[in-house]
Design a protein around this motif. Structure first.
Motif, PDB file in Angstrom:
ATOM      1  N   LEU A  23       0.825  -1.213   0.000  1.00 32.76           N
ATOM      2  CA  LEU A  23       0.000   0.000   0.000  1.00 32.76           C
ATOM      3  C   LEU A  23       0.860   1.264   0.000  1.00 32.76           C
ATOM      4  CD1 LEU A  23      -2.747  -1.090   2.565  1.00 32.76           C
ATOM      5  CD2 LEU A  23      -3.045  -0.763   0.108  1.00 32.76           C
ATOM      6  N   ALA A  24       1.916   1.253   0.793  1.00 30.34           N
ATOM      7  CA  ALA A  24       2.776   2.438   0.887  1.00 30.34           C
ATOM      8  C   ALA A  24       3.470   2.733  -0.436  1.00 30.34           C
ATOM      9  CB  ALA A  24       3.806   2.236   1.993  1.00 30.34           C
ATOM     10  N   LEU A  25       3.932   1.688  -1.100  1.00 28.69           N
ATOM     11  CA  LEU A  25       4.634   1.881  -2.363  1.00 28.69           C
ATOM     12  C   LEU A  25       3.702   2.391  -3.457  1.00 28.69           C
ATOM     13  CD1 LEU A  25       6.926  -1.291  -2.363  1.00 28.69           C
ATOM     14  CD2 LEU A  25       7.584   1.073  -1.888  1.00 28.69           C
ATOM     15  N   LYS A  26       2.418   2.085  -3.316  1.00 30.74           N
ATOM     16  CA  LYS A  26       1.432   2.576  -4.281  1.00 30.74           C
ATOM     17  C   LYS A  26       0.897   3.945  -3.904  1.00 30.74           C
ATOM     18  CE  LYS A  26      -0.369  -2.050  -5.381  1.00 30.74           C
ATOM     19  NZ  LYS A  26      -1.565  -2.925  -5.239  1.00 30.74           N
ATOM     20  N   GLY A  27       1.304   4.442  -2.713  1.00 28.58           N
ATOM     21  CA  GLY A  27       0.781   5.718  -2.243  1.00 28.58           C
ATOM     22  C   GLY A  27      -0.632   5.588  -1.723  1.00 28.58           C
ATOM     23  N   GLU A  28      -1.010   4.384  -1.328  1.00 27.01           N
ATOM     24  CA  GLU A  28      -2.375   4.128  -0.861  1.00 27.01           C
ATOM     25  C   GLU A  28      -2.346   3.712   0.603  1.00 27.01           C
ATOM     26  OE1 GLU A  28      -3.724   1.052  -3.431  1.00 27.01           O
ATOM     27  OE2 GLU A  28      -3.750   2.299  -5.241  1.00 27.01           O
ATOM     28  N   SER A  62       0.406   6.173   9.351  1.00 32.26           N
ATOM     29  CA  SER A  62       1.026   7.438   9.741  1.00 32.26           C
ATOM     30  C   SER A  62       2.108   7.806   8.733  1.00 32.26           C
ATOM     31  CB  SER A  62       1.630   7.317  11.142  1.00 32.26           C
ATOM     32  OG  SER A  62       2.757   6.454  11.113  1.00 32.26           O
ATOM     33  N   GLU A  63       2.380   9.084   8.624  1.00 26.99           N
ATOM     34  CA  GLU A  63       3.429   9.537   7.720  1.00 26.99           C
ATOM     35  C   GLU A  63       4.782   8.974   8.131  1.00 26.99           C
ATOM     36  OE1 GLU A  63       3.363  11.103   4.783  1.00 26.99           O
ATOM     37  OE2 GLU A  63       1.210  10.741   5.029  1.00 26.99           O
ATOM     38  N   GLU A  64       4.984   8.771   9.450  1.00 27.17           N
ATOM     39  CA  GLU A  64       6.250   8.223   9.937  1.00 27.17           C
ATOM     40  C   GLU A  64       6.418   6.784   9.437  1.00 27.17           C
ATOM     41  OE1 GLU A  64       8.999   5.956  12.181  1.00 27.17           O
ATOM     42  OE2 GLU A  64       6.811   5.689  12.398  1.00 27.17           O
ATOM     43  N   THR A  65       5.324   6.007   9.453  1.00 29.16           N
ATOM     44  CA  THR A  65       5.380   4.622   8.968  1.00 29.16           C
ATOM     45  C   THR A  65       5.624   4.583   7.468  1.00 29.16           C
ATOM     46  OG1 THR A  65       3.896   3.860  10.716  1.00 29.16           O
ATOM     47  CG2 THR A  65       4.087   2.470   8.755  1.00 29.16           C
ATOM     48  N   ARG A  66       4.905   5.435   6.740  1.00 23.33           N
ATOM     49  CA  ARG A  66       5.079   5.470   5.287  1.00 23.33           C
ATOM     50  C   ARG A  66       6.524   5.850   4.926  1.00 23.33           C
ATOM     51  NH1 ARG A  66       1.145   5.781   1.523  1.00 23.33           N
ATOM     52  NH2 ARG A  66      -0.362   6.518   3.062  1.00 23.33           N
ATOM     53  N   ARG A  67       7.072   6.829   5.655  1.00 22.16           N
ATOM     54  CA  ARG A  67       8.438   7.264   5.385  1.00 22.16           C
ATOM     55  C   ARG A  67       9.430   6.149   5.708  1.00 22.16           C
ATOM     56  NH1 ARG A  67      10.817   9.193   1.980  1.00 22.16           N
ATOM     57  NH2 ARG A  67       9.087  10.702   1.889  1.00 22.16           N
ATOM     58  N   ARG A  68       9.173   5.405   6.815  1.00 26.69           N
ATOM     59  CA  ARG A  68      10.067   4.311   7.186  1.00 26.69           C
ATOM     60  C   ARG A  68      10.080   3.223   6.109  1.00 26.69           C
ATOM     61  NH1 ARG A  68       7.850   3.148  11.687  1.00 26.69           N
ATOM     62  NH2 ARG A  68       7.093   1.022  11.381  1.00 26.69           N
ATOM     63  N   ILE A  69       8.916   2.949   5.533  1.00 30.66           N
ATOM     64  CA  ILE A  69       8.814   1.940   4.472  1.00 30.66           C
ATOM     65  C   ILE A  69       9.552   2.398   3.222  1.00 30.66           C
ATOM     66  CG2 ILE A  69       7.206   0.811   2.878  1.00 30.66           C
ATOM     67  CD1 ILE A  69       5.158   0.820   5.195  1.00 30.66           C
ATOM     68  N   LEU A  70       9.335   3.658   2.834  1.00 27.42           N
ATOM     69  CA  LEU A  70       9.987   4.180   1.624  1.00 27.42           C
ATOM     70  C   LEU A  70      11.497   4.257   1.792  1.00 27.42           C
ATOM     71  CD1 LEU A  70       7.469   7.012   0.617  1.00 27.42           C
ATOM     72  CD2 LEU A  70       7.656   4.697  -0.319  1.00 27.42           C
ATOM     73  N   ASP A  71      11.948   4.611   2.992  1.00 30.27           N
ATOM     74  CA  ASP A  71      13.394   4.666   3.255  1.00 30.27           C
ATOM     75  C   ASP A  71      14.002   3.270   3.169  1.00 30.27           C
ATOM     76  OD1 ASP A  71      13.337   7.377   3.576  1.00 30.27           O
ATOM     77  OD2 ASP A  71      13.373   7.346   5.779  1.00 30.27           O
ATOM     78  N   ALA A  72      13.304   2.280   3.714  1.00 32.94           N
ATOM     79  CA  ALA A  72      13.805   0.903   3.665  1.00 32.94           C
ATOM     80  C   ALA A  72      13.870   0.417   2.219  1.00 32.94           C
ATOM     81  CB  ALA A  72      12.899  -0.008   4.493  1.00 32.94           C
ATOM     82  N   ALA A  73      12.844   0.763   1.426  1.00 30.04           N
ATOM     83  CA  ALA A  73      12.831   0.359   0.018  1.00 30.04           C
ATOM     84  C   ALA A  73      14.002   0.989  -0.735  1.00 30.04           C
ATOM     85  CB  ALA A  73      11.503   0.761  -0.623  1.00 30.04           C
ATOM     86  N   ALA A  74      14.294   2.253  -0.424  1.00 26.18           N
ATOM     87  CA  ALA A  74      15.400   2.936  -1.094  1.00 26.18           C
ATOM     88  C   ALA A  74      16.738   2.323  -0.702  1.00 26.18           C
ATOM     89  CB  ALA A  74      15.369   4.425  -0.745  1.00 26.18           C
TER      90      ALA A  74
END
Length: 335
Positions: free
Chosen positions: A30-35, A39-51
């Motif tokens: 969901l986070a990778l799709k922007g859906e 929380s913004e903190e969780t979404r950011r943590r997921i995107l940082d891990a993916a990067a």
């Protein structure tokens, strides 16, 4: 939490990202799709891990899950001819505009290689397949069309075959070529075909239309091939009569060889030997050659092929004929 080291040869998965971010794989998706609600903190943590893991979506897996492919495939007979490069570039542009990725393969004009290449294509489960210059029989194309949406370029097929086609108007191309050569004072014409191993299925139709156009113009017509070399073919053509000879080469590649062969035989170009061709590639435009050539409009061919594959079905078989354009240059400028 630091990402778990992975072997260099493997690719990060959503499960790897989930483990690194301390969340579920579903939340990663969901986070990778922007859906999704998080929380913004969780979404950011997921995107940082993916990067950090250099994660990239697995296109094939995504298509399988969606039950719809975003890939189109094309199999070209060979890459020696720059026309196929022009066509591939046009197909890629059109595919990208439609939201698809184009996968290109080469068959080298060998029946067994073409068959195995087609098998490779089918394993990719493309949304459609484009075949320019194919040597497959009508029955083989029908069988293939039952497995994948198909469009054949530069080939005339019977309506009963039920296969979409996009092709050059060969009759118009022949008429333009013959009328131009006649206007320049060439008294007899010869068609130069490739060596047998390089002959495409469209060759027979091209020769037939040029022969008919020559007959309509009252000009003599013969066919020679390059099996023994282009120089030998031109020598054979010269022996058919006297007067200025207009040579129609199957493509620009042959036309270049014809220029070299003609000069080596002591012929003046265009006074003794006029050379016209097909494809209008960069080869024909070269300053030292300047070969008259038929433009097949590869962008129009590509547009038609994409429409054939992606447009909603209308119940009728898709066929499109692209008009020819003759680009006159100094290789035929006797007058």
């Amino acid at each position: 939490m630091s990402p778990t080291p992975r072997p260099a040869s493997t690719h990060a998965t959503q499960q790897d990202v989930a483990a690194a971010a301390g969340v579920s794989r579903g939340l990663v998706s969901l986070a990778l799709k922007g859906e999704g609600r998080m929380s913004e903190e969780t979404r950011r943590r997921i995107l940082d891990a993916a990067a950090k893991l250099d994660y990239h979506p697995h296109a094939a897996a995504a298509e399988l899950a969606a039950r719809h492919s975003q890939r189109l495939a094309v199999v070209v007979p060979y890459l020696d001819n720059p026309f196929f490069d022009l066509l591939l570039r046009a197909l890629r542009r059109r595919a990208k505009q439609a939201g698809y990725t184009l996968v290109a393969l080469v068959s080298d004009l060998a029946d067994d290689l073409e068959s195995s290449t087609i098998d490779d294509v089918l394993s990719l489960r493309p949304a459609g397949l484009i075949l320019p210059g194919t040597s497959m029989t009508t029955k083989e194309l029908q069988d293939l069309g039952a497995r994948v949406r198909l469009c054949v370029i530069d080939r005339t097929l019977p309506e009963s075959a039920g296969i979409a086609t996009v092709r050059l108007d060969e009759a118009d191309a022949a008429r333009l070529t013959v009328e131009h050569l006649a206007s320049q004072g060439y008294e007899r014409l010869v068609f130069l075909s490739p060596a047998l191993r390089l002959q495409e299925t469209i060759l027979g139709e091209r020769v037939k239309e040029c022969r008919a156009a020559a007959a309509a113009a009252g000009l003599g017509f013969a066919e020679v091939n390059a099996d023994a070399g282009v120089k030998a073919a031109i020598s054979q053509a010269l022996a058919t009569g006297t007067g200025p000879l207009g040579l129609i080469a199957y493509n620009d590649l042959l036309a270049i060889d014809a220029v070299a062969a003609g000069l080596s035989l002591g012929l003046r170009i265009p006074a003794d030997l006029g050379i016209s061709s097909y494809d209008n590639t960069s080869l024909a435009e070269r300053a030292e050659l300047r070969i008259t050539s038929i433009d097949q409009h590869p962008d129009m061919l590509a547009t038609g092929a994409l429409e054939a594959l992606l447009a909603p079905g209308t119940g009728s078989v898709f066929h499109r004929v692209v008009p020819a354009q003759l680009v006159a240059r100094s290789s035929t400028a006797r007058r």
